[in-house]
Enzyme design. Structure first.
Site, PDB file in Angstrom:
ATOM      1  N   GLU A 317      28.265 -52.049  -1.617  1.00  0.00           N
ATOM      2  CA  GLU A 317      29.107 -50.891  -1.915  1.00  0.00           C
ATOM      3  C   GLU A 317      30.215 -50.743  -0.875  1.00  0.00           C
ATOM      4  O   GLU A 317      31.355 -50.408  -1.221  1.00  0.00           O
ATOM      5  CB  GLU A 317      28.278 -49.618  -2.004  1.00  0.00           C
ATOM      6  N   LYS A 338      21.863 -39.021  -0.688  1.00  0.00           N
ATOM      7  CA  LYS A 338      20.487 -39.472  -0.945  1.00  0.00           C
ATOM      8  C   LYS A 338      19.673 -39.498   0.343  1.00  0.00           C
ATOM      9  O   LYS A 338      18.443 -39.520   0.301  1.00  0.00           O
ATOM     10  CB  LYS A 338      20.490 -40.861  -1.588  1.00  0.00           C
TER      11      LYS A 338
END
Length: 420
Positions: A317, A338
């Site tokens: 990412e 998260k």
């Protein structure tokens, strides 16, 4: 055809960090971890003993017990988040045209608790013949949450479920956005729900070596972009956003949190569980979202990343962000919430879309918690601003939220400040 503008007029959430959207957001800003030992079942024989459970939830505070008994826990979460969002939106349910209001919810797994319970019960009594609950199938199926929500409110507009693993509810946001701007609905309850913290869920992800086993320190186990990360922490809950056509919202005097700017979708076409190592699908989905929004990379100030705390996923990412944003990547704030909520699987996109919306509204970037000095991964460029450990105040014109799912499913949504 001129596309209609879409704004957000109501929010609701039930998460490991709170039983409402405001409570969740407050704990997100303060960098609180939702991870703790699992209370739903005995984990002594499992590799992972902890998760981010929703705490203090009693469905009887929201839904009649008889009705709640017909719902799996994930549907209960979905219903509660929708009820909060509708109330927050200020819709007059007596006068609004319910044929123009829809429900699109995402879920990755669905009624895994119901499935596990019913199958286990059959195994115990197999010699007596099948004895399944008449609610077994309706409680288990993935689409039932959106159906139950529409039944509860009497909404007759578009109604279905998106299922694309961890990208499920970002897909639900994107589809809802498209339906409204194409004129097929006036408003849609867009969201996601998941309740996977059961033996089959934990055991299955343990078998994949996907979730953290930092059993001696659950609170600090989710540590995206840190060298010592060892997998994601499973989470549960639901979030709902009321997407509404701008003129419809203005006509009824609705408050507006922000505007939905664009969405993107892509596929890795690479592996059933691993992301593309060079971030190809992630690059494509962010580019698609920017193009859809009519924005340049320089128009984005914050990215709420997928950032699950897995080795390959975090690295790929980062590579994708650097490819898409170039030098502007170093002027962005990046964070993985998260690290606090855990990975809510099919509900992740909805709660992270909601967080991105509130970040834009309040000009606050929530942190990526649990990073320690000396815990740097040599494959990650720390000149990027990962907003480690403490929220940061800054002007945010627009925020982009990424979600990537098993199977190579990628979805991205962009929220921006509302201007008349």
């Amino acid at each position: 055809m001129e596309l209609k503008r879409v704004v957000v007029t109501g929010i609701g959430a039930i998460t490991p960090l709170g039983l409402s959207a405001p409570e969740t957001w407050e704990n997100i800003k303060n960098g609180k971890s939702g991870a703790a030992p699992i209370t739903y079942f005995d984990t002594s024989k499992f590799k992972s003993h902890f998760a981010c459970e929703v705490k203090g939830f009693d469905v009887r505070n929201y839904i009649d017990r008889k009705q709640a008994n017909k719902m799996d826990l994930y549907t209960q979460f979905a219903m509660v988040s929708a009820m909060e969002a509708v109330k927050d939106s200020g819709m007059d349910l007596e006068t609004i045209d319910k044929t123009r209001i829809g429900v699109v919810y995402g879920v990755g797994i669905g009624g895994i608790n119901t499935f596990e319970t019913e199958v286990s019960n059959y195994a115990l009594h197999a010699e007596e013949g099948p004895k399944y609950s008449p609610f077994f199938i309706p409680k288990m199926i993935a689409d039932i949450a959106s159906g139950m929500i529409s039944i509860h409110f009497g909404f007759h507009g578009p109604n279905f479920t998106t299922t694309s693993a961890c990208a499920s509810s970002t897909h639900s946001l994107g589809v809802a956005f498209d339906l409204i701007r194409l004129g097929k609905a006036d408003a849609i309850l867009a969201g996601g729900a998941e309740a996977p913290i059961w033996p089959t869920g934990v055991g299955g992800f343990n078998a994949l070596h996907a979730i953290s086993t930092r059993n001696d320190d659950p609170e600090h186990a989710s540590r995206p972009f840190s060298a010592s990360r060892d997998g994601f922490v499973m989470g549960e809950g639901s979030a709902c956003l009321v997407f509404e056509e701008l003129e419809h919202a203005l006509a009824r005097g609705a408050k507006i949190y922000g505007e939905v700017a664009g969405c993107g979708m892509s596929a890795d076409a690479h592996h059933i569980t691993a992301s593309h190592p060079e971030g190809l699908g992630a690059k494509l989905v962010m580019e698609a979202a920017l193009k859809d929004a009519g924005m340049k990379p320089e128009d984005i100030d914050y990215i709420n990343v997928h950032g699950t705390s897995t080795h390959v996923g975090d690295i790929s990412e980062v590579k994708a962000i650097q490819m898409v944003f170039g030098e502007h990547a170093y002027k962005l704030n990046i964070s993985s919430t998260k690290s606090m909520t855990g990975h809510m699987l099919g509900a992740a996109g909805a709660i992270e879309g909601l967080i991105s919306l509130l970040s834009v509204k309040e000009d606050i970037v929530p942190p990526t918690i649990n990073h320690e000095d000396g815990d740097e991964d040599p494959e990650i460029d720390y000149k990027l601003n990962f907003t480690f450990n403490k929220a940061q105040k800054r002007p945010i014109r627009a925020a982009l939220s990424n979600t990537f799912g098993f199977g190579g499913h990628n979805a991205c949504i962009i929220m921006k400040k509302y201007a008349e």
